[in-house]
Design an enzyme around this catalytic site. Structure first.
Site, PDB file in Angstrom:
ATOM      1  N   GLU A  23       0.803  -1.210   0.000  1.00 25.64           N
ATOM      2  CA  GLU A  23       0.000   0.000   0.000  1.00 25.64           C
ATOM      3  C   GLU A  23       0.842   1.268   0.000  1.00 25.64           C
ATOM      4  O   GLU A  23       2.009   1.272   0.378  1.00 25.64           O
ATOM      5  CB  GLU A  23      -0.940  -0.002   1.194  1.00 25.64           C
ATOM      6  CG  GLU A  23      -0.216  -0.013   2.518  1.00 25.64           C
ATOM      7  CD  GLU A  23      -1.159  -0.361   3.658  1.00 25.64           C
ATOM      8  OE1 GLU A  23      -1.760  -1.447   3.627  1.00 25.64           O
ATOM      9  OE2 GLU A  23      -1.280   0.442   4.574  1.00 25.64           O
ATOM     10  N   CYS A  81       3.551   8.294   0.756  1.00 26.81           N
ATOM     11  CA  CYS A  81       4.266   7.375   1.634  1.00 26.81           C
ATOM     12  C   CYS A  81       4.233   6.015   0.948  1.00 26.81           C
ATOM     13  O   CYS A  81       3.162   5.482   0.675  1.00 26.81           O
ATOM     14  CB  CYS A  81       3.548   7.325   2.981  1.00 26.81           C
ATOM     15  SG  CYS A  81       4.192   6.071   4.087  1.00 26.81           S
ATOM     16  N   CYS A  93       7.300  -7.433   6.876  1.00 29.47           N
ATOM     17  CA  CYS A  93       8.502  -6.877   7.495  1.00 29.47           C
ATOM     18  C   CYS A  93       8.987  -7.849   8.560  1.00 29.47           C
ATOM     19  O   CYS A  93       8.190  -8.388   9.315  1.00 29.47           O
ATOM     20  CB  CYS A  93       8.190  -5.527   8.134  1.00 29.47           C
ATOM     21  SG  CYS A  93       9.649  -4.763   8.890  1.00 29.47           S
ATOM     22  N   CYS A 119       8.131  -5.372  15.087  1.00 26.32           N
ATOM     23  CA  CYS A 119       7.799  -4.437  16.168  1.00 26.32           C
ATOM     24  C   CYS A 119       6.399  -4.768  16.688  1.00 26.32           C
ATOM     25  O   CYS A 119       5.482  -5.008  15.900  1.00 26.32           O
ATOM     26  CB  CYS A 119       7.852  -3.004  15.659  1.00 26.32           C
ATOM     27  SG  CYS A 119       9.439  -2.607  14.919  1.00 26.32           S
ATOM     28  N   CYS A 171       3.109  -2.794  15.415  1.00 24.87           N
ATOM     29  CA  CYS A 171       2.974  -2.463  13.993  1.00 24.87           C
ATOM     30  C   CYS A 171       2.246  -3.543  13.216  1.00 24.87           C
ATOM     31  O   CYS A 171       2.592  -4.730  13.296  1.00 24.87           O
ATOM     32  CB  CYS A 171       4.366  -2.247  13.406  1.00 24.87           C
ATOM     33  SG  CYS A 171       4.348  -1.938  11.631  1.00 24.87           S
ATOM     34  N   GLU A 203      10.942  -2.482   5.971  1.00 25.96           N
ATOM     35  CA  GLU A 203      12.101  -1.783   6.517  1.00 25.96           C
ATOM     36  C   GLU A 203      13.045  -1.488   5.341  1.00 25.96           C
ATOM     37  O   GLU A 203      13.719  -2.389   4.843  1.00 25.96           O
ATOM     38  CB  GLU A 203      12.771  -2.667   7.583  1.00 25.96           C
ATOM     39  CG  GLU A 203      14.135  -2.217   8.058  1.00 25.96           C
ATOM     40  CD  GLU A 203      14.209  -0.753   8.444  1.00 25.96           C
ATOM     41  OE1 GLU A 203      13.423  -0.305   9.292  1.00 25.96           O
ATOM     42  OE2 GLU A 203      15.062  -0.027   7.873  1.00 25.96           O
ATOM     43  N   ASN A 244      -1.594   5.006  16.553  1.00 27.55           N
ATOM     44  CA  ASN A 244      -2.785   4.740  15.773  1.00 27.55           C
ATOM     45  C   ASN A 244      -3.303   3.356  16.154  1.00 27.55           C
ATOM     46  O   ASN A 244      -2.673   2.355  15.832  1.00 27.55           O
ATOM     47  CB  ASN A 244      -2.377   4.727  14.298  1.00 27.55           C
ATOM     48  CG  ASN A 244      -3.306   5.546  13.452  1.00 27.55           C
ATOM     49  OD1 ASN A 244      -4.512   5.595  13.684  1.00 27.55           O
ATOM     50  ND2 ASN A 244      -2.740   6.196  12.470  1.00 27.55           N
ATOM     51  N   CYS A 259       0.558   2.528   9.053  1.00 33.12           N
ATOM     52  CA  CYS A 259       1.387   1.517   8.439  1.00 33.12           C
ATOM     53  C   CYS A 259       0.758   0.121   8.365  1.00 33.12           C
ATOM     54  O   CYS A 259       0.521  -0.523   9.373  1.00 33.12           O
ATOM     55  CB  CYS A 259       2.620   1.526   9.335  1.00 33.12           C
ATOM     56  SG  CYS A 259       4.039   0.658   8.880  1.00 33.12           S
TER      57      CYS A 259
HETATM   58  N1  SAH Z   1      10.284   0.207   8.940  1.00 30.69           N
HETATM   59  C1  SAH Z   1      10.531   1.589   8.980  1.00 30.69           C
HETATM   60  C2  SAH Z   1       9.608   2.397   8.093  1.00 30.69           C
HETATM   61  C3  SAH Z   1       8.163   1.992   8.057  1.00 30.69           C
HETATM   62  S1  SAH Z   1       7.245   2.184   9.548  1.00 30.69           S
HETATM   63  C4  SAH Z   1      10.483   2.093  10.409  1.00 30.69           C
HETATM   64  O1  SAH Z   1      10.071   1.336  11.279  1.00 30.69           O
HETATM   65  O2  SAH Z   1      10.914   3.214  10.647  1.00 30.69           O
HETATM   66  C5  SAH Z   1       6.945   3.927   9.568  1.00 30.69           C
HETATM   67  C6  SAH Z   1       6.635   4.482  10.933  1.00 30.69           C
HETATM   68  O3  SAH Z   1       5.308   4.150  11.348  1.00 30.69           O
HETATM   69  C7  SAH Z   1       7.567   3.971  12.015  1.00 30.69           C
HETATM   70  O4  SAH Z   1       8.036   5.031  12.806  1.00 30.69           O
HETATM   71  C8  SAH Z   1       6.639   3.060  12.786  1.00 30.69           C
HETATM   72  O5  SAH Z   1       7.122   2.864  14.070  1.00 30.69           O
HETATM   73  C9  SAH Z   1       5.334   3.791  12.701  1.00 30.69           C
HETATM   74  N2  SAH Z   1       4.147   2.995  13.058  1.00 30.69           N
HETATM   75  C10 SAH Z   1       3.931   1.682  12.873  1.00 30.69           C
HETATM   76  N3  SAH Z   1       2.707   1.316  13.335  1.00 30.69           N
HETATM   77  C11 SAH Z   1       2.149   2.437  13.839  1.00 30.69           C
HETATM   78  C12 SAH Z   1       0.896   2.732  14.475  1.00 30.69           C
HETATM   79  N4  SAH Z   1      -0.028   1.790  14.660  1.00 30.69           N
HETATM   80  N5  SAH Z   1       0.669   4.004  14.866  1.00 30.69           N
HETATM   81  C13 SAH Z   1       1.587   4.974  14.667  1.00 30.69           C
HETATM   82  N6  SAH Z   1       2.760   4.772  14.072  1.00 30.69           N
HETATM   83  C14 SAH Z   1       3.050   3.515  13.670  1.00 30.69           C
HETATM   84 FE1  SF4 Z   2       8.832  -2.175  12.746  1.00 28.15          FE
HETATM   85 FE2  SF4 Z   2       8.840  -0.450  10.658  1.00 28.15          FE
HETATM   86 FE3  SF4 Z   2       8.774  -3.113  10.257  1.00 28.15          FE
HETATM   87 FE4  SF4 Z   2       6.648  -1.906  11.263  1.00 28.15          FE
HETATM   88  S1  SF4 Z   2       7.493  -1.581   9.238  1.00 28.15           S
HETATM   89  S2  SF4 Z   2       7.543  -3.868  11.970  1.00 28.15           S
HETATM   90  S3  SF4 Z   2       7.587  -0.319  12.499  1.00 28.15           S
HETATM   91  S4  SF4 Z   2      10.415  -1.948  11.210  1.00 28.15           S
END
Ligand code: SAH
Ligand code: SF4
Length: 340
Positions: free
Chosen positions: A89, A102, A109, A113, A116, A157, A287, A330
């Site tokens: 997406e 974005c 991924c 985390c 996420c 990532e 979120n 995300c």
């Molecule tokens: N993997 C990379 C880039 C994609 S995630 C990273 O982790 O930086 C982009 C951002 O969205 C990251 O800062 C992540 O921690 C954040 N993110 C993920 N899930 C989220 C949520 N439910 N609410 C707010 N931010 C979120």
């Molecule tokens: Fe973590 Fe970014 Fe991967 Fe989500 S997309 S699991 S925030 S590294």
């Protein structure tokens, strides 16, 4: 056969040299593909028929398909199906300074985390540079307006797909390609330290954001598995070196999750951690998603955290609430469409 999208100009120049042609033909092809946005080699009228026939044998015009769209006034969210059936997406946002997109960098991924949605699906594969690029091109075509800013903060990532990601950046940044200025491009990483050093040496001036999300290793390792590999002090060391080498400010993203990392102690610890570093803190109220139990702190708590940083002269902003109405955090559109 290779997709004509996703080829760096320098590689296309080498291609032309390898077939005994002048390398400036690469610039001409770039102009047709990215400026005039033609969809066939036959439209490239300043390129001889012979060469066009060769190009047709070696390259295709790949496409990805929009399978779902959600929108409100300021946000459009796109779900794409790739040629192998996988889905990713992108989110388009309307700002006063222009349109930003974005984009996703991987299918799923592996960083896992805990907060996420994207990480709930293990990495299936990396996106190719052309699949990243096509997200921008397709959305641009859909809204028929130039996209001025690109952020790599969707699913995946980017620093775990470093080479394809860098090719993508070189292409959108090429003055004969999409010509998106490096200051208008931002990449976000969960903190893969060796790639921060690589990125520092690319000499490209793209904005770097680091997903910090915690002021100490205890909390961070709890919510971000990657912290067991690269600890906070290694990230801070890399960031300091990055700043001194590139002269660019770095952004730390900090999601505020209720009772996890939103306390007054956390705010004070964060201040200590980053004091004196030329950086911004971007606070992101969490979120909420249907699949993960974490909550967003209430407004008072968010403001208190913000005030503590502010009082200590930290450059801090609270992320503007963009797509929560269309669940733009995300990975959410993909997981909804797959009923997960
Ligand atoms: N993997 C990379 C880039 C994609 S995630 C990273 O982790 O930086 C982009 C951002 O969205 C990251 O800062 C992540 O921690 C954040 N993110 C993920 N899930 C989220 C949520 N439910 N609410 C707010 N931010 C979120
Ligand atoms: Fe973590 Fe970014 Fe991967 Fe989500 S997309 S699991 S925030 S590294």
């Amino acid at each position: 056969m290779k997709s004509i999208y996703g080829i760096k100009k320098s590689d296309l120049e080498e291609y032309f040299i390898s077939i005994g042609e002048k390398k400036f033909k690469a610039t001409q092809v770039y102009e047709w593909v990215y400026r005039k946005k033609v969809l066939s080699f036959d439209e490239m009228t300043n390129i001889s028929k012979d060469i066009r026939e060769k190009l047709k044998k070696d390259f295709t015009f790949n496409k990805i398909n929009i399978v779902k769209k959600q929108e409100d006034d300021l946000v459009k969210k796109y779900l794409f199906e790739l040629n192998d059936g996988n889905k990713v997406e992108s989110v388009l946002m309307y700002h006063d300074y222009g349109l930003s997109i974005c984009i996703s960098s991987q299918i799923g991924c592996n960083m896992g985390c805990s907060f996420c949605e994207s990480g709930r699906l293990k990495k299936v594969r990396n996106l190719t540079s052309d699949e990243m690029l096509l997200q921008v091109l397709m959305v641009e075509e859909d809204v028929n307006t130039r996209i001025s800013h690109v952020v790599v903060m969707g699913i995946g990532e980017p620093f775990d797909n470093y080479d394809n990601f860098m090719d993508f950046i070189r292409i959108i940044n090429d003055p004969y390609g999409m010509a998106i200025g490096s200051r208008h491009i931002t990449v976000s990483t969960s903190g893969i330290v060796p790639r921060i050093y690589d990125f520092m040496n690319e000499n490209i001036g793209v904005n770097l954001a680091i997903s910090l999300h915690a002021p100490n290793d205890k909390i961070r390792s709890n919510i971000m598995k990657i912290n067991k590999v690269y600890k906070i002090n290694e990230i801070i060391k890399a960031v300091k070196e990055y700043i001194s080498k590139t002269n660019r400010r770095v952004t730390f993203e900090y999601i505020l999750i209720e009772d996890i990392n939103d306390s007054e102690e956390c705010a004070n610890e964060l201040v200590k951690l980053i004091k004196g570093i030329n950086c911004y803190i971007n606070l992101i109220p969490y979120n909420e998603t249907n699949n993960i139990g974490y909550k967003r702190p209430d407004k008072t708590k968010i403001m208190k955290f913000y005030d503590t940083l502010k009082k200590n002269n930290i450059n801090v902003t609270i992320r503007k609430e963009f797509g929560s109405k269309v669940s733009a955090a995300c990975g959410q559109l993909r997981s909804e469409s797959e009923g997960k």
